[in-house]
Scaffold this active site. Structure first.
Site, PDB file in Angstrom:
ATOM      1  N   GLU A   7      52.793  46.688  53.212  1.00 24.85           N
ATOM      2  CA  GLU A   7      52.052  47.901  53.576  1.00 24.85           C
ATOM      3  C   GLU A   7      52.031  48.882  52.396  1.00 24.85           C
ATOM      4  OE1 GLU A   7      53.178  49.634  57.334  1.00 24.85           O
ATOM      5  OE2 GLU A   7      53.691  47.685  58.212  1.00 24.85           O
ATOM      6  N   GLU A  51      59.930  47.050  62.311  1.00 28.93           N
ATOM      7  CA  GLU A  51      60.783  48.240  62.247  1.00 28.93           C
ATOM      8  C   GLU A  51      61.898  48.225  63.288  1.00 28.93           C
ATOM      9  OE1 GLU A  51      58.078  51.566  62.338  1.00 28.93           O
ATOM     10  OE2 GLU A  51      57.075  50.923  60.495  1.00 28.93           O
TER      11      GLU A  51
END
Length: 341
Positions: free
Chosen positions: A258, A150
């Protein structure tokens, strides 16, 4: 009589074959298409008999939900908590499952000594030590690494993390080069959310960064697309496929890293068909696009899903219910993994 005996023998052989082959799973079907299917697991998942049994039968790849993140792995500068990551890797090895490390660096879940770094020299030393210590310990045992997690803002600019502040914008390249130096055989990924659809600023920024790395010889193997999706939000299969294919042109692999598809709890009946459609589309993309090599669901069952706590009003996001039973959407995904329309 002879014909009856032949038929009876054939029936026995068929029954034996079915018994020996075992049930068809998403993982076994996807594996035939070159895709490793599996789950993110918590420390408690690997202590629970029901969850263990499910994972053993349904997974070809495992990733730790939290125990490999810095605050849990290394709560202070001198203590390393190896027991939980080691248990996951040993479980994977015992069951012939690929282990993935998540994550070496993230802007969240950092211990105080990382958040308090002030100078470039200090940050570079800590980065090098972290990479070297982890990757030397698990060399040859962990195939895939989320090196950085991220790193972008929604508009496509780099997120202002402690690593960006101390080292500068080349911290991503530095981390990849050091990781490759320590373990040249490891598959190195950058992992991000909202980076799956071509045309979205964050997705385009990730692509341009990776493209520049490839052109300059920075060692990167793949990109993780988290795919935390919702049945009440827009979904664009064509834009995702376009993005996957432009990475293929660079020689970059893709991990659906994910995956979950949440539903507003007050609209379950209305939106379950849309949820099934999204799950099937993702698996269709995974088995049809040659550079997608893994499909990881973020959690084993709804019993321990992160969604209700972090996305209030949403739930029902995974493939197994709170009693570890496959939902109808599981079988939709199984058909998609087999290549059925």
């Amino acid at each position: 009589m002879k014909k009856q005996l032949i038929c009876a023998a054939s029936l026995c052989a068929l029954c034996f074959c079915l018994a020996s082959c075992g049930k068809k799973t998403i993982a076994s079907a996807a594996e035939k298409k070159g895709v490793d299917f599996g789950f993110a697991v918590s420390v408690t998942d690997l202590l629970d008999a029901n969850t263990q049994k499910l994972i053993e039968g349904e997974a070809k790849i495992l990733v730790a939900e939290n125990c490999m993140k810095s605050s849990q792995l290394r709560p202070n500068k001198t203590f390393w908590n190896w027991s939980d990551p080691e248990n996951l890797v040993k479980f994977a090895e015992k069951n012939k499952i690929v282990a993935k490390w998540h994550t070496l660096f993230w802007h969240e879940m950092n211990p105080p000594f990382i958040n308090q770094m002030k100078t470039k020299e200090e940050a570079e030393a800590i980065m090098d030590e972290h990479i070297t210590t982890v990757m030397q310990k698990f060399k040859g045992r962990i195939r895939d690494y989320d090196v950085v997690n991220e790193m972008f803002n929604e508009g496509g600019s780099l997120r202002e993390t402690v690593w960006l502040k101390t080292i500068g914008s080349d911290y991503l390249e530095r981390a990849l080069r050091k990781a490759h130096e320590v373990d040249p055989d490891a598959h190195l990924f950058l992992n991000e959310y909202n980076n799956e659809a071509a045309g979205y600023p964050k997705a385009d920024a990730m692509y341009e960064l990776v493209k520049s790395f490839v052109e300059r010889g920075v060692p990167i193997y793949g990109v993780g697309m988290q795919l935390h999706l919702a049945a009440d939000l827009p979904y664009n299969e064509d834009a995702i496929r376009k993005n996957i294919r432009r990475y293929a042109d660079l020689g970059i692999k893709i991990c659906f890293s994910e995956v979950d598809v949440r539903i507003p709890l007050n609209r379950l009946e209305e939106l379950e068909p849309k949820q099934k459609e999204i799950w099937k589309s993702l698996m269709k993309l995974a088995v049809e696009e040659p550079n997608v090599e893994s499909f990881i669901v973020w959690g084993v069952s709804d019993k321990n899903s992160w969604i209700p706590a972090w996305k209030p009003g949403y739930g029902n996001a995974l493939l197994f219910d709170k009693n570890f039973k496959p939902k109808p959407v599981y079988y939709e995904l199984l058909d998609a993994a087999k290549g059925k329309k």
